[in-house]
Enzyme design. Structure first.
Site, PDB file in Angstrom:
ATOM      1  N   GLY A 176      46.690  40.375  43.920  1.00 27.40           N
ATOM      2  CA  GLY A 176      47.413  40.596  42.663  1.00 27.40           C
ATOM      3  C   GLY A 176      48.028  41.962  42.515  1.00 27.40           C
ATOM      4  O   GLY A 176      48.088  42.498  41.395  1.00 27.40           O
ATOM      5  N   THR A 177      48.482  42.545  43.630  1.00 30.75           N
ATOM      6  CA  THR A 177      49.142  43.845  43.505  1.00 30.75           C
ATOM      7  C   THR A 177      50.475  43.835  44.255  1.00 30.75           C
ATOM      8  O   THR A 177      50.605  43.230  45.306  1.00 30.75           O
ATOM      9  CB  THR A 177      48.257  45.005  44.023  1.00 30.75           C
ATOM     10  OG1 THR A 177      48.969  46.246  43.887  1.00 30.75           O
ATOM     11  CG2 THR A 177      47.852  44.817  45.473  1.00 30.75           C
ATOM     12  N   SER A 178      51.452  44.554  43.667  1.00 30.90           N
ATOM     13  CA  SER A 178      52.778  44.639  44.317  1.00 30.90           C
ATOM     14  C   SER A 178      52.747  45.608  45.495  1.00 30.90           C
ATOM     15  O   SER A 178      53.730  45.756  46.210  1.00 30.90           O
ATOM     16  CB  SER A 178      53.812  45.104  43.290  1.00 30.90           C
ATOM     17  OG  SER A 178      53.456  46.411  42.806  1.00 30.90           O
ATOM     18  N   ASP A 196      41.519  47.711  32.900  1.00 30.81           N
ATOM     19  CA  ASP A 196      41.149  46.803  31.804  1.00 30.81           C
ATOM     20  C   ASP A 196      39.657  46.475  31.728  1.00 30.81           C
ATOM     21  O   ASP A 196      39.240  45.724  30.843  1.00 30.81           O
ATOM     22  CB  ASP A 196      41.982  45.507  31.899  1.00 30.81           C
ATOM     23  CG  ASP A 196      41.834  44.796  33.260  1.00 30.81           C
ATOM     24  OD1 ASP A 196      42.801  44.101  33.668  1.00 30.81           O
ATOM     25  OD2 ASP A 196      40.769  44.933  33.915  1.00 30.81           O
ATOM     26  N   CYS A 204      36.501  64.164  31.557  1.00 27.01           N
ATOM     27  CA  CYS A 204      36.853  65.589  31.595  1.00 27.01           C
ATOM     28  C   CYS A 204      37.662  65.851  32.857  1.00 27.01           C
ATOM     29  O   CYS A 204      37.246  65.479  33.961  1.00 27.01           O
ATOM     30  CB  CYS A 204      35.573  66.442  31.623  1.00 27.01           C
ATOM     31  SG  CYS A 204      35.925  68.175  31.983  1.00 27.01           S
ATOM     32  N   ASN A 223      48.512  36.413  46.493  1.00 31.06           N
ATOM     33  CA  ASN A 223      49.604  36.776  45.588  1.00 31.06           C
ATOM     34  C   ASN A 223      50.612  35.625  45.619  1.00 31.06           C
ATOM     35  O   ASN A 223      50.934  35.122  46.687  1.00 31.06           O
ATOM     36  CB  ASN A 223      50.268  38.071  46.090  1.00 31.06           C
ATOM     37  CG  ASN A 223      51.164  38.726  45.057  1.00 31.06           C
ATOM     38  OD1 ASN A 223      51.914  38.049  44.357  1.00 31.06           O
ATOM     39  ND2 ASN A 223      51.060  40.048  44.928  1.00 31.06           N
ATOM     40  N   HIS A 260      42.553  53.972  39.134  1.00 35.05           N
ATOM     41  CA  HIS A 260      43.431  54.456  38.053  1.00 35.05           C
ATOM     42  C   HIS A 260      42.671  54.610  36.748  1.00 35.05           C
ATOM     43  O   HIS A 260      43.277  54.736  35.683  1.00 35.05           O
ATOM     44  CB  HIS A 260      44.630  53.512  37.878  1.00 35.05           C
ATOM     45  CG  HIS A 260      45.548  53.538  39.072  1.00 35.05           C
ATOM     46  ND1 HIS A 260      46.417  52.512  39.356  1.00 35.05           N
ATOM     47  CD2 HIS A 260      45.694  54.443  40.081  1.00 35.05           C
ATOM     48  CE1 HIS A 260      47.082  52.806  40.474  1.00 35.05           C
ATOM     49  NE2 HIS A 260      46.642  53.963  40.935  1.00 35.05           N
ATOM     50  N   CYS A 265      35.550  69.650  26.851  1.00 35.17           N
ATOM     51  CA  CYS A 265      34.352  69.067  27.468  1.00 35.17           C
ATOM     52  C   CYS A 265      33.098  69.836  27.056  1.00 35.17           C
ATOM     53  O   CYS A 265      33.051  71.071  27.203  1.00 35.17           O
ATOM     54  CB  CYS A 265      34.493  69.118  28.988  1.00 35.17           C
ATOM     55  SG  CYS A 265      33.009  68.610  29.872  1.00 35.17           S
ATOM     56  N   CYS A 296      31.820  71.584  30.462  1.00 34.68           N
ATOM     57  CA  CYS A 296      32.473  72.715  31.163  1.00 34.68           C
ATOM     58  C   CYS A 296      33.613  73.326  30.356  1.00 34.68           C
ATOM     59  O   CYS A 296      34.240  74.297  30.785  1.00 34.68           O
ATOM     60  CB  CYS A 296      33.015  72.247  32.525  1.00 34.68           C
ATOM     61  SG  CYS A 296      34.501  71.238  32.414  1.00 34.68           S
TER      62      CYS A 296
HETATM   63  N1  APR Z   1      47.884  35.992  40.298  1.00 34.82           N
HETATM   64  C1  APR Z   1      47.941  36.961  41.259  1.00 34.82           C
HETATM   65  N2  APR Z   1      48.959  37.838  41.381  1.00 34.82           N
HETATM   66  C2  APR Z   1      49.969  37.722  40.500  1.00 34.82           C
HETATM   67  C3  APR Z   1      49.996  36.738  39.480  1.00 34.82           C
HETATM   68  C4  APR Z   1      48.890  35.856  39.401  1.00 34.82           C
HETATM   69  N3  APR Z   1      48.840  34.886  38.473  1.00 34.82           N
HETATM   70  N4  APR Z   1      51.163  36.883  38.771  1.00 34.82           N
HETATM   71  C5  APR Z   1      51.823  37.931  39.329  1.00 34.82           C
HETATM   72  N5  APR Z   1      51.113  38.430  40.364  1.00 34.82           N
HETATM   73  C6  APR Z   1      51.446  39.551  41.251  1.00 34.82           C
HETATM   74  C7  APR Z   1      52.902  39.910  41.303  1.00 34.82           C
HETATM   75  O1  APR Z   1      53.560  39.115  42.276  1.00 34.82           O
HETATM   76  C8  APR Z   1      52.836  41.374  41.752  1.00 34.82           C
HETATM   77  O2  APR Z   1      52.813  41.455  43.164  1.00 34.82           O
HETATM   78  O3  APR Z   1      50.802  40.692  40.741  1.00 34.82           O
HETATM   79  C9  APR Z   1      51.506  41.858  41.182  1.00 34.82           C
HETATM   80  C10 APR Z   1      51.648  42.807  40.013  1.00 34.82           C
HETATM   81  O4  APR Z   1      52.311  43.963  40.458  1.00 34.82           O
HETATM   82  P1  APR Z   1      52.455  45.210  39.455  1.00 34.82           P
HETATM   83  O5  APR Z   1      52.910  44.746  38.122  1.00 34.82           O
HETATM   84  O6  APR Z   1      53.251  46.239  40.173  1.00 34.82           O
HETATM   85  O7  APR Z   1      50.947  45.720  39.257  1.00 34.82           O
HETATM   86  P2  APR Z   1      50.107  46.616  40.236  1.00 34.82           P
HETATM   87  O8  APR Z   1      50.407  46.301  41.658  1.00 34.82           O
HETATM   88  O9  APR Z   1      48.703  46.511  39.793  1.00 34.82           O
HETATM   89  O10 APR Z   1      50.659  48.091  39.881  1.00 34.82           O
HETATM   90  C11 APR Z   1      49.989  49.179  40.476  1.00 34.82           C
HETATM   91  O11 APR Z   1      51.219  50.676  39.040  1.00 34.82           O
HETATM   92  O12 APR Z   1      52.084  51.389  37.009  1.00 34.82           O
HETATM   93  C12 APR Z   1      51.029  51.469  37.872  1.00 34.82           C
HETATM   94  O13 APR Z   1      48.932  52.103  37.098  1.00 34.82           O
HETATM   95  C13 APR Z   1      49.760  50.995  37.218  1.00 34.82           C
HETATM   96  O14 APR Z   1      47.788  50.198  38.345  1.00 34.82           O
HETATM   97  C14 APR Z   1      49.189  49.989  38.210  1.00 34.82           C
HETATM   98  C15 APR Z   1      49.929  50.314  39.492  1.00 34.82           C
END
Ligand code: APR
Length: 263
Positions: A202-204, A117, A140, A228, A132, A162, A165
């Site tokens: 903020g990632t799963s 984003d 390219c 998280n 990502h 491209c 290339c």
């Molecule tokens: N602040 C922080 N974390 C949060 C919040 C918040 N307000 N709300 C939710 N979350 C957490 C959730 O608990 C979860 O663990 O953000 C995480 C989002 O997880 P996903 O939706 O799986 O996103 P992400 O981990 O970025 O996914 C990884 O998967 O589909 C692909 O390319 C896509 O880059 C992405 C990748």
């Protein structure tokens, strides 16, 4: 703020100040307070419409123009157009600015983000590796040359080859089934090897290779701070867990780090 989170923030700040090479790994949760839905969990885009197929990239290679036409039709669907509208109007939130400030004061050495984003860049972070890709750019697939969408359209009126290339040019966003661009992966592994403290925000932690970086830092004896509101597969490995939204926890974390550095 509850006492447990207060204590966790104090400990996280101390671990960060005592470390020498701090890296952040960020995911969709960081942009929730910017109005962009996550992918998984409650209300997530994949939760609502299902994950894209892993064959998408092969279909694209077989027929780039046809595949992009099909994608544009899909994008006009209610779910994806809602997501697209959200990402187009999004601006950075306090969590993005907090990480930019950690870089400015010389504490944060790199952000590896899974987000496409562009909000870390807009927030002022300069040391950002977009594993990502970035939705505002074209790339390219042969030589990894990148342009903004506008630059490429002005140069090429939409022909997908491209100018450097001759290989196919596509959105910089990495598709399901598409290899991570080699130069990006090399940089991620190099940063991970130098890292002695990783902030996972903020990632799963379910998508590889990104989710492997915190595991590597721990395997090398480094520290893992997870920010998280929910548990993830990395939670058991975390030295500290900030159980809160990142828009709330990260600004306070930066204040605590600043206070320790002044002390
Ligand atoms: N602040 C922080 N974390 C949060 C919040 C918040 N307000 N709300 C939710 N979350 C957490 C959730 O608990 C979860 O663990 O953000 C995480 C989002 O997880 P996903 O939706 O799986 O996103 P992400 O981990 O970025 O996914 C990884 O998967 O589909 C692909 O390319 C896509 O880059 C992405 C990748």
């Amino acid at each position: 703020m509850d006492e447990h989170l207060e204590n966790a923030l104090d400990l996280a700040a101390r671990l960060i100040v005592e470390s020498t090479y701090v890296v952040a790994l960020t995911g969709a949760g960081l942009s929730v307070e910017s109005g962009i839905p996550t992918f998984r969990g409650e209300g997530g885009l994949w939760t609502r419409i299902g994950e894209p197929s892993m064959t998408g990239y092969q279909e694209f290679l077989a027929d780039p123009v046809g595949y992009m036409r099909k994608q544009r039709e899909l994008e006009s669907g209610p779910e994806r157009s809602h997501f697209r509208a959200a990402i187009e109007r999004a601006v950075p939130n306090e969590g993005h600015y907090a990480l930019a400030e950690l870089e400015t004061i010389g504490v944060l050495r790199m952000i590896i983000t899974q987000n496409v984003d562009d909000l870390h860049i807009v927030a002022g972070s300069r040391r950002v590796t977009e594993i990502h890709g970035n939705r505002t750019k074209m790339r390219c697939i042969g030589c990894e040359e990148r342009w903004t969408r506008r630059q490429f359209e002005e140069m090429h009126e939409g022909r997908p080859d491209c100018p450097e290339c001759g290989a196919v040019v596509k959105s910089d966003t990495v598709m399901f089934g598409e290899p991570i661009p080699r130069s990006v992966l090399v940089r991620c592994f190099a940063e991970t090897e130098r890292c002695d403290c990783i902030i996972v925000a903020g990632t799963s932690a379910t998508v590889y290779p990104a989710a492997s970086f915190p595991e590597t830092v721990k395997a090398y004896g480094g520290l893992l701070i997870e920010a998280n509101p929910d548990d993830t597969p990395l939670t058991p490995l975390a030295d500290v867990t900030l159980r809160s939204s990142t828009a709330r926890s990260l600004p306070t974390l930066v204040e605590r780090v600043r206070a320790l550095r002044r002390a």
